[in-house]
Design a protein around this motif. Sequence first.
Motif, mmCIF file in Angstrom:
data_model
loop_
_atom_site.group_PDB
_atom_site.id
_atom_site.type_symbol
_atom_site.label_atom_id
_atom_site.label_comp_id
_atom_site.label_asym_id
_atom_site.label_seq_id
_atom_site.Cartn_x
_atom_site.Cartn_y
_atom_site.Cartn_z
ATOM 1 N N ARG A 19 0.815 -1.213 0.000
ATOM 2 C CA ARG A 19 0.000 0.000 0.000
ATOM 3 C C ARG A 19 0.851 1.267 0.000
ATOM 4 O O ARG A 19 0.460 2.290 -0.565
ATOM 5 C CB ARG A 19 -0.931 -0.010 1.216
ATOM 6 C CG ARG A 19 -1.982 -1.098 1.138
ATOM 7 C CD ARG A 19 -2.751 -1.230 2.429
ATOM 8 N NE ARG A 19 -3.539 -0.050 2.713
ATOM 9 C CZ ARG A 19 -4.280 0.094 3.811
ATOM 10 N NH1 ARG A 19 -4.300 -0.878 4.717
ATOM 11 N NH2 ARG A 19 -4.991 1.187 3.999
ATOM 12 N N LYS A 67 -9.675 6.286 10.488
ATOM 13 C CA LYS A 67 -8.974 7.066 9.471
ATOM 14 C C LYS A 67 -8.535 8.424 10.014
ATOM 15 O O LYS A 67 -7.442 8.913 9.715
ATOM 16 C CB LYS A 67 -9.872 7.240 8.242
ATOM 17 C CG LYS A 67 -9.169 7.787 7.021
ATOM 18 C CD LYS A 67 -10.100 7.741 5.818
ATOM 19 C CE LYS A 67 -9.442 8.339 4.597
ATOM 20 N NZ LYS A 67 -10.345 8.289 3.427
ATOM 21 N N ASN A 113 -7.989 0.993 8.384
ATOM 22 C CA ASN A 113 -8.454 2.366 8.177
ATOM 23 C C ASN A 113 -7.502 3.383 8.797
ATOM 24 O O ASN A 113 -7.317 4.484 8.260
ATOM 25 C CB ASN A 113 -9.862 2.540 8.742
ATOM 26 C CG ASN A 113 -10.912 1.835 7.916
ATOM 27 O OD1 ASN A 113 -10.715 1.569 6.726
ATOM 28 N ND2 ASN A 113 -12.037 1.515 8.522
ATOM 29 N N GLU A 116 -4.844 3.767 6.359
ATOM 30 C CA GLU A 116 -5.333 4.547 5.216
ATOM 31 C C GLU A 116 -5.256 6.038 5.519
ATOM 32 O O GLU A 116 -4.880 6.843 4.663
ATOM 33 C CB GLU A 116 -6.775 4.152 4.894
ATOM 34 C CG GLU A 116 -7.318 4.731 3.602
ATOM 35 C CD GLU A 116 -6.634 4.156 2.371
ATOM 36 O OE1 GLU A 116 -6.688 4.817 1.317
ATOM 37 O OE2 GLU A 116 -6.042 3.062 2.462
ATOM 38 N N GLU A 120 -2.974 8.447 3.176
ATOM 39 C CA GLU A 120 -3.607 9.500 2.377
ATOM 40 C C GLU A 120 -2.994 10.859 2.677
ATOM 41 O O GLU A 120 -2.741 11.653 1.762
ATOM 42 C CB GLU A 120 -5.116 9.522 2.620
ATOM 43 C CG GLU A 120 -5.858 8.396 1.930
ATOM 44 C CD GLU A 120 -7.356 8.589 1.943
ATOM 45 O OE1 GLU A 120 -7.842 9.617 2.492
ATOM 46 O OE2 GLU A 120 -8.071 7.708 1.421
#
Length: 330
Positions: A19, A67, A113, A116, A120
């Motif tokens: 990822r 997140k 999450n 993530e 991001e």
Amino acid sequence: MNKQHHQGERKFIQSVRTRAGRAGGPLRVGIGDDAAVLRPKGKSEIVVTTDFSLENTHFRRDWHPAKAAGHRCLARGLSDLAAMGARPMGVFLSLALPVGTMDKAPGRKWVDNFLEGVLELAKASGVKLGGGDTATAPGKEILADIVLLGSVPRGKALLRSGAKVGDGIYVTGTLGAAAVELEVLSDDPKKFTRAKVTDKDGHPHLFPKPRLNVGRALIRRAGTSKINSAIDLSDGLSTDLAHLCAESGVAAIIDAKLIPLGGTLLHALHGGEDYELLFTGKKVPKQIAGVKVTRIGKIQKAKKNQPPVVIRMPDGSETPLLARGWEHQI
């Protein structure tokens, strides 16, 4: 995340490696080796910062979407780099997870999450995840540690210790909005876990935006503005301005009527976690890198037996501003 142990950990590390993507930019060698390799540009200095994110201290799984917890974990360190005027080069994430976290779907989903959120923000900030470590937490709480490396032109890093008597005191954005959102969260802990909030929705507590572009712009303003010192507003204006004054050996006076409020005056002074920048200097424009800049006060000479920071209230009276922001109890 460079060490490898049992099969579950190996699978997790491989998924993170996939990822995070291939190395690139200043990160020449990333996840998979014994250590990462970074290559700064010539005539640069390396800036390093570390930051813990501890469950039930910096986030709560029953309050914060995973997140958002990941985003905030990285944002804390990025804001430190922004205050130095640094460009991020590489980030390293270490996670200590309670026994059995990855054995059940809710735990795996939360960690997924969380990651993530980290990745991001890393992508949006132009920085690669270069590795880290995993471990079993000693109790039932998740522990996350971020290490960030950045670069600045040699001798150009912004410091807390450079404020000069006569400097104006400036802040970016608005102050207090993160504290307001935290109050909303505490009143209704399920409010944001029920909703699918994102960093595009303007949530100052859940998804703060480190002022990296402003920090880099400040160190490029030689010949126009004269920027002498900077600090990020993570612990609250009252506490962080006191830190800057102590390091610079100066005092400060600020005007309550000038502070750009994102909540009440108390939120702005003591709430913390705004991750805006406070800096001192001269000839500073009202906007830098597209972000509003407000002059809120002036640096003064420190005097014996006098408070380091004074605030002029809306009625014109002046009173010492006590540092009432965030401080760890250790």
